[in-house]
Design an enzyme around this catalytic site. Structure first.
Site, PDB file in Angstrom:
ATOM      1  N   SER A 182       0.833  -1.211   0.000  1.00 19.36           N
ATOM      2  CA  SER A 182       0.000   0.000   0.000  1.00 19.36           C
ATOM      3  C   SER A 182       0.863   1.255   0.000  1.00 19.36           C
ATOM      4  O   SER A 182       2.011   1.258   0.445  1.00 19.36           O
ATOM      5  CB  SER A 182      -0.904   0.022   1.230  1.00 19.36           C
ATOM      6  OG  SER A 182      -1.803  -1.057   1.224  1.00 19.36           O
TER       7      SER A 182
HETATM    8  N1  SAH Z   1      -1.330  -4.576   4.169  1.00 20.94           N
HETATM    9  C1  SAH Z   1      -0.601  -4.868   2.960  1.00 20.94           C
HETATM   10  C2  SAH Z   1      -1.425  -4.550   1.732  1.00 20.94           C
HETATM   11  C3  SAH Z   1      -1.412  -5.693   0.802  1.00 20.94           C
HETATM   12  S1  SAH Z   1      -2.573  -5.641  -0.516  1.00 20.94           S
HETATM   13  C4  SAH Z   1       0.751  -4.178   2.944  1.00 20.94           C
HETATM   14  O1  SAH Z   1       1.031  -3.374   3.829  1.00 20.94           O
HETATM   15  O2  SAH Z   1       1.559  -4.472   2.063  1.00 20.94           O
HETATM   16  C5  SAH Z   1      -3.914  -6.594   0.141  1.00 20.94           C
HETATM   17  C6  SAH Z   1      -3.634  -8.016   0.505  1.00 20.94           C
HETATM   18  O3  SAH Z   1      -4.891  -8.600   0.871  1.00 20.94           O
HETATM   19  C7  SAH Z   1      -3.089  -8.886  -0.621  1.00 20.94           C
HETATM   20  O4  SAH Z   1      -1.873  -9.447  -0.227  1.00 20.94           O
HETATM   21  C8  SAH Z   1      -4.170  -9.950  -0.829  1.00 20.94           C
HETATM   22  O5  SAH Z   1      -3.658 -11.224  -1.161  1.00 20.94           O
HETATM   23  C9  SAH Z   1      -4.844  -9.963   0.539  1.00 20.94           C
HETATM   24  N2  SAH Z   1      -6.200 -10.519   0.558  1.00 20.94           N
HETATM   25  C10 SAH Z   1      -7.195 -10.374  -0.356  1.00 20.94           C
HETATM   26  N3  SAH Z   1      -8.280 -11.094   0.016  1.00 20.94           N
HETATM   27  C11 SAH Z   1      -7.976 -11.699   1.204  1.00 20.94           C
HETATM   28  C12 SAH Z   1      -8.668 -12.591   2.090  1.00 20.94           C
HETATM   29  N4  SAH Z   1      -9.913 -13.027   1.835  1.00 20.94           N
HETATM   30  N5  SAH Z   1      -8.032 -13.004   3.196  1.00 20.94           N
HETATM   31  C13 SAH Z   1      -6.769 -12.614   3.483  1.00 20.94           C
HETATM   32  N6  SAH Z   1      -6.056 -11.783   2.684  1.00 20.94           N
HETATM   33  C14 SAH Z   1      -6.643 -11.333   1.558  1.00 20.94           C
END
Ligand code: SAH
Length: 213
Positions: free
Chosen positions: A64
């Site tokens: 993010s």
């Molecule tokens: N907090 C992260 C943002 C990653 S983007 C950071 O700081 O880098 C969002 C993430 O949510 C992705 O890695 C994606 O795989 C995950 N995601 C999407 N749907 C999900 C679910 N149902 N359960 C767990 N993770 C999920």
């Protein structure tokens, strides 16, 4: 990975940039100033670590934008020792920012590859965080209730299981919308049956998907 004077200098500039964009919580700014974002980046984008932008990581996901991480964290109003559930570990960057604020962090990721790599990285960096591989839609009932819940993927609805796992008086921050854009929603759980929701502007996240991968 080394955290050099150059990295620290770039981080100070990043902190000033997100302050100008409206982040006012000094503890959140300090946390962003402490986490070595360059350790969380894919090698191809490492030179952009302290740009205020989202970048690709493995499994087709993103780390993010620092402003977004700070905005969600500020809205969550994290206090030391609070138990926080993060959905969407991704790179682990947001989890590290929460840990810097003294929270007890539980994080869930559906991409096995990211679950493995972020668990390893945060361990190396000395963060004590609970990592779980699974579907965030279900939350983590075995560890509930949580003081705060933070969803870092774009949802189409507020998952009932997550609301259930939120403490009375707790807060959930979740981007809700369609695949193009989401509105940042703050849900305050007033009582077992009452919630108060407020809207906090438009953002773009990778989708919150059901099931594990
Ligand atoms: N907090 C992260 C943002 C990653 S983007 C950071 O700081 O880098 C969002 C993430 O949510 C992705 O890695 C994606 O795989 C995950 N995601 C999407 N749907 C999900 C679910 N149902 N359960 C767990 N993770 C999920």
């Amino acid at each position: 990975m080394e955290d050099t004077y150059r990295h620290k200098g770039l981080r100070r500039l990043l902190v000033e940039e997100i302050r100008k964009k409206g982040i006012i919580d000094e503890r959140v700014l300090e946390a962003v100033g402490s986490v070595p974002r360059h350790a969380f980046m894919d090698s191809g984008f490492i030179n952009f670590s302290y740009k205020d932008a989202a970048f690709p990581i493995s499994a087709g996901q993103t780390i993010s934008q620092p402003y977004t991480v700070a905005f969600q964290t500020q809205l969550l109003n994290v206090k030391p020792h609070e138990k926080i559930l993060e959905i969407g570990t991704g790179s682990g960057y947001q989890a590290a920012v929460l840990a810097e604020l003294g929270a007890r962090v539980y994080t869930v990721e559906r991409q096995r590859e990211l679950f493995v790599s972020s668990q390893q990285l945060l361990g190396q960096l000395g963060y004590k965080i609970h990592f779980h591989y699974g579907d965030g839609y279900a939350g983590l009932p075995a560890y509930a209730p949580f003081d705060k819940i933070l969803v870092t993927a774009g949802a189409t609805e507020i998952p009932p299981a997550l609301l259930q796992q939120l403490k009375q008086g707790g807060r959930m921050v979740i981007p809700v919308g369609n695949s193009e854009q989401q509105e940042m929603i703050l849900v305050e759980k007033i009582s077992e049956t009452e919630t108060k929701t407020s809207q906090h502007g438009g953002f773009v996240f990778v989708p919150f998907l059901k099931g594990k991968n």
